[in-house]
Scaffold this motif. Structure first.
Motif, PDB file in Angstrom:
ATOM      1  N   HIS A  80     -56.918   7.386  28.005  1.00  0.00           N
ATOM      2  CA  HIS A  80     -57.925   8.441  28.082  1.00  0.00           C
ATOM      3  C   HIS A  80     -58.987   8.070  29.112  1.00  0.00           C
ATOM      4  CE1 HIS A  80     -56.144  10.230  24.505  1.00  0.00           C
ATOM      5  NE2 HIS A  80     -56.188   9.031  23.934  1.00  0.00           N
ATOM      6  N   ARG A  81     -59.811   9.032  29.463  1.00  0.00           N
ATOM      7  CA  ARG A  81     -60.899   8.758  30.406  1.00  0.00           C
ATOM      8  C   ARG A  81     -61.856   7.727  29.829  1.00  0.00           C
ATOM      9  NH1 ARG A  81     -63.712  14.067  32.650  1.00  0.00           N
ATOM     10  NH2 ARG A  81     -64.820  12.416  33.788  1.00  0.00           N
ATOM     11  N   ARG A  82     -62.021   7.759  28.489  1.00  0.00           N
ATOM     12  CA  ARG A  82     -62.866   6.778  27.823  1.00  0.00           C
ATOM     13  C   ARG A  82     -61.987   5.833  27.017  1.00  0.00           C
ATOM     14  NH1 ARG A  82     -68.292   7.855  24.251  1.00  0.00           N
ATOM     15  NH2 ARG A  82     -68.427   5.797  23.280  1.00  0.00           N
ATOM     16  N   VAL A  83     -62.186   4.534  27.214  1.00  0.00           N
ATOM     17  CA  VAL A  83     -61.386   3.544  26.497  1.00  0.00           C
ATOM     18  C   VAL A  83     -61.713   3.602  25.006  1.00  0.00           C
ATOM     19  CG1 VAL A  83     -60.968   1.078  26.198  1.00  0.00           C
ATOM     20  CG2 VAL A  83     -61.223   2.032  28.494  1.00  0.00           C
ATOM     21  N   GLU A  84     -60.684   3.633  24.171  1.00  0.00           N
ATOM     22  CA  GLU A  84     -60.861   3.688  22.720  1.00  0.00           C
ATOM     23  C   GLU A  84     -60.055   2.582  22.055  1.00  0.00           C
ATOM     24  OE1 GLU A  84     -59.716   7.552  21.461  1.00  0.00           O
ATOM     25  OE2 GLU A  84     -61.401   8.571  22.448  1.00  0.00           O
ATOM     26  N   LEU A  85     -60.502   2.167  20.872  1.00  0.00           N
ATOM     27  CA  LEU A  85     -59.763   1.156  20.127  1.00  0.00           C
ATOM     28  C   LEU A  85     -58.562   1.792  19.436  1.00  0.00           C
ATOM     29  CD1 LEU A  85     -62.497  -0.376  20.552  1.00  0.00           C
ATOM     30  CD2 LEU A  85     -62.078  -1.431  18.329  1.00  0.00           C
ATOM     31  N   THR A  86     -57.468   1.062  19.421  1.00  0.00           N
ATOM     32  CA  THR A  86     -56.305   1.475  18.642  1.00  0.00           C
ATOM     33  C   THR A  86     -56.564   1.158  17.168  1.00  0.00           C
ATOM     34  OG1 THR A  86     -55.245  -0.679  18.855  1.00  0.00           O
ATOM     35  CG2 THR A  86     -54.810   0.944  20.607  1.00  0.00           C
ATOM     36  N   ALA A  87     -55.612   1.530  16.311  1.00  0.00           N
ATOM     37  CA  ALA A  87     -55.741   1.207  14.885  1.00  0.00           C
ATOM     38  C   ALA A  87     -55.841  -0.308  14.692  1.00  0.00           C
ATOM     39  CB  ALA A  87     -54.551   1.778  14.109  1.00  0.00           C
ATOM     40  N   ALA A  88     -55.027  -1.072  15.444  1.00  0.00           N
ATOM     41  CA  ALA A  88     -55.094  -2.531  15.353  1.00  0.00           C
ATOM     42  C   ALA A  88     -56.438  -3.042  15.863  1.00  0.00           C
ATOM     43  CB  ALA A  88     -53.953  -3.152  16.153  1.00  0.00           C
ATOM     44  N   GLY A  89     -56.948  -2.412  16.936  1.00  0.00           N
ATOM     45  CA  GLY A  89     -58.249  -2.808  17.462  1.00  0.00           C
ATOM     46  C   GLY A  89     -59.366  -2.576  16.467  1.00  0.00           C
ATOM     47  N   ARG A  90     -59.323  -1.434  15.793  1.00  0.00           N
ATOM     48  CA  ARG A  90     -60.349  -1.138  14.785  1.00  0.00           C
ATOM     49  C   ARG A  90     -60.266  -2.124  13.619  1.00  0.00           C
ATOM     50  NH1 ARG A  90     -58.722   4.121  16.201  1.00  0.00           N
ATOM     51  NH2 ARG A  90     -57.397   4.303  14.345  1.00  0.00           N
TER      52      ARG A  90
END
Length: 325
Positions: A54-64
């Motif tokens: 995405h244009r903005r980096v987001e955490l995956t489920a594992a990242g969260r």
């Protein structure tokens, strides 16, 4: 699987700040260094932690999941620091305080002097940030303590709304982990050019004069809006100025009236401006905000808050003389 806890801290910063760039600012690193740390953590864990599509980096489920664990580790480390300080009797570390200019001058600077004597191992760093921006920095960990101001009438309304909230939603400190302590009630004065003082007897006498107004979100801006509503006035905001020395200079030059707190008049030479003798102008509430867990704040933060409370008590006891009477 070996996980470096230092990289978990980097991931946590990205999570709380909502992106790599903001996380890098929080940690005082370059975005490239943060990206490298996250990439290494992904290699260590074997899972993707950031969604970069995405244009903005987001955490995956594992990242969260890992970011939540990192937050728990940070809390454990805070508890460890608290227990070590209790054993040693020393508060050691760096504390970042965000404050508005009059609070820096009259509260933070005296507090630094007290800390130098009572807690010489505390390093206090000052950031000139206020309002919602400062509170956001507190919530996301960029600062440790915020000194904030609010018109007392608004503060009272907020407290009433909180008290009337349904059970389980009213305890702001428990919900957010932010403790709030009122340290000073600073009375307002309406200051005018000395030549105007003889003809200002009521708030209605100020209906036609120009004003040096504070920004609407500031306590003095809130106070002017409240006075306008209470007295059915429409203030002519000829100038908008935040810093009190500049406000007082404009008043002295005959360019308008202004609402200022007593703390802003401390040390102002007699006769430079005149404080109109008007009742019911009100006061602002100056409060200290800081993070606090179930066991309270970290020792270094508790020491700084204590020094600020003492400085506020001294400022209130000394009083600020009304320039011009």
């Amino acid at each position: 699987m070996e996980i470096d806890p230092r990289r978990l801290r980097v991931l946590h910063a990205v999570a709380v700040r909502g992106g790599v760039m903001e996380g890098a600012r929080l940690l005082h690193l370059t975005p490239s260094a943060v990206s490298q740390q996250i990439a290494q953590l992904e290699r260590e864990t074997g899972v993707k932690l950031l969604d970069r599509t995405h244009r903005r980096v987001e955490l995956t489920a594992a990242g969260r999941l890992l970011a939540a664990r990192a937050e728990r580790i940070e809390r454990e480390l805070a508890d460890a620091r608290r227990e070590l300080a209790a054993l040693s009797g020393r508060a050691v570390g760096r504390v970042v305080v965000a404050a508005f200019p009059t609070a820096v001058r009259h509260l933070v600077v005296p507090a630094i002097g007290r800390l130098a004597v009572d807690h010489p191992d505390i390093e206090l760093s000052v950031v000139d940030t206020e309002g919602q921006a400062a509170l956001r920095e507190l919530r996301t960990g960029a600062v440790d303590v915020v000194i904030a101001e609010q018109d007392a009438a608004l503060a009272s309304a907020s407290a009433s709304a909180s008290a009337a909230a349904p059970a389980g939603t009213g305890d702001r400190e428990r919900r957010t982990g932010i403790a709030v302590r009122t340290v000073l009630e600073d009375e307002y004065r309406i200051v005018v050019p000395p030549g105007w003082a003889a003809r200002i007897r009521t708030v209605a006498d100020l209906a036609a004069v120009p004003w040096i107004a504070a920004p609407p979100e500031s306590a003095c801006g809130q106070a002017l809006a409240r006075l306008a509503a209470e007295h059915a006035l429409t203030p002519r905001r000829a100038h908008v100025c935040m810093e009190f020395p500049a406000v007082l200079a404009l008043v002295e030059a005959g360019l308008g009236a202004a609402v200022v707190p007593l703390l802003a008049l401390a040390g102002v030479p007699q006769g430079r401006v005149a404080a109109a003798a008007l009742p019911g102008v009100g006061h602002r509430v100056v409060s200290v905000h800081h993070r606090a867990g179930a066991a309270g704040p970290e020792p270094v933060v508790a020491a700084v808050v204590g020094a600020l409370v003492d400085a506020a008590a001294a400022a209130a006891g000394a009083g600020a003389g009304d320039a011009g009477g």
